[in-house]
Design an enzyme around this catalytic site. Sequence first.
Site, PDB file in Angstrom:
ATOM      1  N   ARG A 128      18.723 -49.569   0.730  1.00 59.71           N
ATOM      2  CA  ARG A 128      18.542 -50.513   1.813  1.00 59.71           C
ATOM      3  C   ARG A 128      20.056 -50.259   2.458  1.00 59.71           C
ATOM      4  O   ARG A 128      21.407 -49.891   2.174  1.00 59.71           O
ATOM      5  CB  ARG A 128      19.292 -51.755   0.929  1.00 59.71           C
ATOM      6  CG  ARG A 128      19.084 -52.721   1.872  1.00 59.71           C
ATOM      7  CD  ARG A 128      21.003 -53.758   1.872  1.00 59.71           C
ATOM      8  NE  ARG A 128      21.059 -54.527   2.924  1.00 59.71           N
ATOM      9  CZ  ARG A 128      22.325 -55.125   3.244  1.00 59.71           C
ATOM     10  NH1 ARG A 128      23.586 -54.254   3.170  1.00 59.71           N
ATOM     11  NH2 ARG A 128      21.980 -56.179   4.356  1.00 59.71           N
ATOM     12  N   GLU A 179      19.132 -52.750   7.474  1.00 60.93           N
ATOM     13  CA  GLU A 179      19.097 -54.264   7.812  1.00 60.93           C
ATOM     14  C   GLU A 179      19.265 -54.569   8.973  1.00 60.93           C
ATOM     15  O   GLU A 179      20.304 -53.555   9.763  1.00 60.93           O
ATOM     16  CB  GLU A 179      20.414 -54.925   7.156  1.00 60.93           C
ATOM     17  CG  GLU A 179      21.459 -56.119   7.487  1.00 60.93           C
ATOM     18  CD  GLU A 179      22.765 -56.264   7.561  1.00 60.93           C
ATOM     19  OE1 GLU A 179      23.001 -57.248   7.321  1.00 60.93           O
ATOM     20  OE2 GLU A 179      23.620 -55.515   7.646  1.00 60.93           O
ATOM     21  N   ASP A 184      34.753 -48.816  12.949  1.00 65.16           N
ATOM     22  CA  ASP A 184      33.612 -48.070  13.192  1.00 65.16           C
ATOM     23  C   ASP A 184      33.755 -47.101  12.904  1.00 65.16           C
ATOM     24  O   ASP A 184      34.564 -46.591  14.579  1.00 65.16           O
ATOM     25  CB  ASP A 184      33.847 -48.808  14.357  1.00 65.16           C
ATOM     26  CG  ASP A 184      32.014 -49.300  14.326  1.00 65.16           C
ATOM     27  OD1 ASP A 184      31.515 -49.982  13.957  1.00 65.16           O
ATOM     28  OD2 ASP A 184      31.295 -48.522  15.683  1.00 65.16           O
ATOM     29  N   ASN A 225      28.436 -47.829   8.402  1.00 66.42           N
ATOM     30  CA  ASN A 225      28.814 -48.169   9.983  1.00 66.42           C
ATOM     31  C   ASN A 225      30.513 -48.035  10.476  1.00 66.42           C
ATOM     32  O   ASN A 225      30.807 -47.943  10.785  1.00 66.42           O
ATOM     33  CB  ASN A 225      28.952 -49.094  10.369  1.00 66.42           C
ATOM     34  CG  ASN A 225      28.858 -50.112  11.569  1.00 66.42           C
ATOM     35  OD1 ASN A 225      28.010 -49.484  12.892  1.00 66.42           O
ATOM     36  ND2 ASN A 225      29.805 -51.067  11.291  1.00 66.42           N
ATOM     37  N   ASP A 239      23.963 -62.884   2.631  1.00 66.40           N
ATOM     38  CA  ASP A 239      24.924 -63.054   4.126  1.00 66.40           C
ATOM     39  C   ASP A 239      23.588 -64.472   4.221  1.00 66.40           C
ATOM     40  O   ASP A 239      24.659 -64.772   5.408  1.00 66.40           O
ATOM     41  CB  ASP A 239      23.535 -61.463   4.686  1.00 66.40           C
ATOM     42  CG  ASP A 239      24.172 -60.488   4.833  1.00 66.40           C
ATOM     43  OD1 ASP A 239      26.239 -61.147   4.074  1.00 66.40           O
ATOM     44  OD2 ASP A 239      24.064 -59.342   4.956  1.00 66.40           O
ATOM     45  N   GLY A 274      17.041 -62.641  15.378  1.00 59.74           N
ATOM     46  CA  GLY A 274      15.610 -62.159  15.277  1.00 59.74           C
ATOM     47  C   GLY A 274      14.331 -62.070  16.225  1.00 59.74           C
ATOM     48  O   GLY A 274      12.879 -62.646  15.705  1.00 59.74           O
ATOM     49  N   GLU A 325      27.655 -51.416  19.533  1.00 57.48           N
ATOM     50  CA  GLU A 325      27.353 -49.829  18.290  1.00 57.48           C
ATOM     51  C   GLU A 325      28.358 -49.620  17.801  1.00 57.48           C
ATOM     52  O   GLU A 325      28.845 -48.293  17.604  1.00 57.48           O
ATOM     53  CB  GLU A 325      26.124 -48.997  18.913  1.00 57.48           C
ATOM     54  CG  GLU A 325      24.436 -49.136  18.537  1.00 57.48           C
ATOM     55  CD  GLU A 325      23.513 -48.463  19.460  1.00 57.48           C
ATOM     56  OE1 GLU A 325      24.283 -47.610  20.125  1.00 57.48           O
ATOM     57  OE2 GLU A 325      22.734 -48.999  19.394  1.00 57.48           O
ATOM     58  N   LYS A 351      21.667 -51.892  12.908  1.00 61.04           N
ATOM     59  CA  LYS A 351      21.557 -51.814  14.208  1.00 61.04           C
ATOM     60  C   LYS A 351      22.645 -51.707  15.134  1.00 61.04           C
ATOM     61  O   LYS A 351      23.216 -51.466  15.913  1.00 61.04           O
ATOM     62  CB  LYS A 351      21.457 -52.960  14.855  1.00 61.04           C
ATOM     63  CG  LYS A 351      22.245 -54.522  14.515  1.00 61.04           C
ATOM     64  CD  LYS A 351      21.524 -55.911  15.012  1.00 61.04           C
ATOM     65  CE  LYS A 351      23.443 -56.822  15.325  1.00 61.04           C
ATOM     66  NZ  LYS A 351      22.883 -58.236  16.186  1.00 61.04           N
ATOM     67  N   ASP A 403      23.096 -51.086   5.185  1.00 63.89           N
ATOM     68  CA  ASP A 403      23.338 -51.910   5.898  1.00 63.89           C
ATOM     69  C   ASP A 403      23.960 -51.156   7.250  1.00 63.89           C
ATOM     70  O   ASP A 403      24.287 -51.206   7.913  1.00 63.89           O
ATOM     71  CB  ASP A 403      25.190 -52.136   5.130  1.00 63.89           C
ATOM     72  CG  ASP A 403      25.938 -53.713   5.377  1.00 63.89           C
ATOM     73  OD1 ASP A 403      25.147 -54.716   5.195  1.00 63.89           O
ATOM     74  OD2 ASP A 403      26.799 -53.200   6.347  1.00 63.89           O
TER      75      ASP A 403
END
Length: 547
Positions: free
Chosen positions: A230, A256, A201, A139, A324, A260, A188, A235, A232
């Site tokens: 994995r 990741e 970004d 990202n 985290d 929730g 994003e 989203k 990071d």
Amino acid sequence: MKAPHLSLVLSALTAGAFAASAADWQKRSIYQVVVDRFATSDGSSPPCFTGDRRYCGGTWDGLINKLDYIENMGFDAVWISPIVANVAGNTSYGEAYHGYWPSDINNLNPHFGTPDDLKNLVTALHGRGMYLMVDVVVNHMVALPDNTSASTAGVPALDYSTITPFGTSTDYHAPCFIQDYNNQTDVEQCWLGDVNLPLADLNTENQTTVDIMYQWIGDLVKTYDIDGLRIDTAKHIRKDFWPGFASAAGVFTIAEILEGSTDYTAPYTQVLDSILDYPTYFALTDGFKSASGNLSNIANIITQAQKSYKGGAFSTGAFLDNHDQPRFASTTSDQSLVRNAMVLPYIHDGIPIVYYGQEQGFQGASDPDNREALWLSDYVDDPAQRPLLDQLGRLNAARKAAISAPGYSFLESPMKFVSPPGEAPTIAISKPPLLALLTNLGNQSTVVYGLPDAGLGNNTAVIDILNCAQWRTGETGEIHVKREHGMPQVLMPASVLSAMNSTLCRDVVTKLAAGQGTDSGAPRENRQSLVAIMFAFVVTGLSMMLV
Ligand SMILES: *[C@@H]1O[C@H](CO)[C@@H](O)[C@H](O)[C@H]1NC(C)=O
Ligand SMILES: *[C@@H]1O[C@H](CO)[C@@H](O)[C@H](O)[C@H]1NC(C)=O
Ligand SMILES: *[C@@H]1O[C@H](CO)[C@@H](O)[C@H](O)[C@H]1NC(C)=O
Ligand SMILES: *[C@@H]1O[C@H](CO)[C@@H](O)[C@H](O)[C@H]1NC(C)=O
Ligand SMILES: *[C@@H]1O[C@H](CO)[C@@H](O)[C@H](O)[C@H]1NC(C)=O
Ligand SMILES: *[C@@H]1O[C@H](CO)[C@@H](O)[C@H](O)[C@H]1NC(C)=O
Ligand SMILES: *[C@@H]1O[C@H](CO)[C@@H](O)[C@H](O)[C@H]1NC(C)=O
Ligand SMILES: *[C@@H]1O[C@H](CO)[C@@H](O)[C@H](O)[C@H]1NC(C)=O
């Protein structure tokens, strides 16, 4: 077309390990390591003050020397913190010891070792039949502020020349910090970080950038023979970036998605193999924090995940701790609650992931406190001295036995909640041949459970693999068991342990097989009355029955 020479075909097939898929990973249990904090090359124990946020000296070489420690607990995969070179020197938030501030994706972080050291780690893991999962950051990139140019939209100008290969401001989205987490475009295309340390970004809408990233990940996986990734902050990149990335990687990907709600996380299971199951994490940590935690919410969230994730919850990452979040053990002083919460990732449909230090009883709270140097624990691995390490070893062994137990299909059978709806302080989770009986009543409680059908067979001897107590199901599969000090129970038919030659509770299982077992059973007087109810529990000093 001429047939290729046979030896060429063979070498293509045998080059490196096979590409590990989601199905391969589902059988595994993963141990998560922050490399800088796990082990030093020479085995020394330098001081490491987490609050300083500095490199403490852990290396890949040090990790190689401690693989026995990990494997002896029953883990067969290791997730290591990011490997590429990070922003050098001190930032407003310290040094990049954790690896999440990449500055050069074409070189490794020299603090952790050389390319050969990393290859040696992979060889050592594969030699033990273990997998390597590498953490990757796509990202953002990180550079220090250039101190001369004016800031834009509150974001300081950066010295992009220190970044490889994305060395100009045009490689990034226009500067803006994320303001509105309900606006996915903002999430994003605006930036993580803050005015003290902006995380630049990457413009992953730009095809040139996309091509570089796809090429890079394919090369990285091949060069180091990586078994899984994995991902990071996944989203923070548009969803349709990910299928091409996963396909270029060619190995298992787990993302990741720090959120929730399963409504938010579920779509990511369509674009990558799997996600770290944060919705369950939040329900789990809330549920077991105290007797006021909501255990039925765990059942609720997991049921939603089973329904909405691609292929169910089977390849999600199930975890209690990570780098985290505050360690669960920092949120309660009641070890009984910690023991209960630790069971859930193992009875979950997904892949259990354990964050290093949990086994030693580390209690670091938020970042940076939760990145303690493991060497300060002396790596004590005597189960008698380290009850949590003992419990993890038992859970790993039980899950392994369950996976290959004849007559069961543990990995393909969705976990079921057999506890009653409503706000009970107990939860029973069935995933044959395992049955977990958990409570958040804590150390002061004694709990009696009664279930009309335990799913473990009728008239069957079962063992609580956590303490080797024996019980027996009744003629219709019902079970009544009791446990002091609010401790968790994980029941399994003795016949499965025996068929799998498991070392778990071997003395008890052997005696049972020889007909010398003693049926500890439930208190006699409870047997009749309990058939009619799903659960009964007794809290010491405050006798209560729940119907
Ligand atoms: C790193 O920078 C922070 C913030 O500027 C400062 O508080 C800290 O003392 C520095 N650490 C070192 C080792 O220079
Ligand atoms: C900007 O200032 C900080 C703090 O004085 C320093 O560490 C950093 O090297 C400077 N950056 C540049 C590009 O000069
Ligand atoms: C995409 O990035 C490349 C490399 O920085 C740049 O040359 C190009 O102009 C960018 N394309 C667009 C449409 O912004
Ligand atoms: C969402 O965020 C983007 C990027 O920051 C912004 O341009 C857009 O106006 C926002 N949309 C809404 C509805 O606020
Ligand atoms: C507990 O969780 C369940 C299921 O999500 C919910 O229906 C119930 O309202 C929650 N109870 C409390 C006290 O929040
Ligand atoms: C529960 O409390 C008892 C003493 O009251 C103690 O001996 C035991 O170690 C505690 N259990 C756990 C898991 O901490
Ligand atoms: C166990 O008992 C139940 C209830 O009588 C019955 O339905 C079930 O078939 C039995 N299971 C086995 C394996 O015998
Ligand atoms: C268990 O041990 C027996 C006897 O040594 C052997 O025949 C059997 O294959 C073993 N089973 C498993 C699952 O390892």
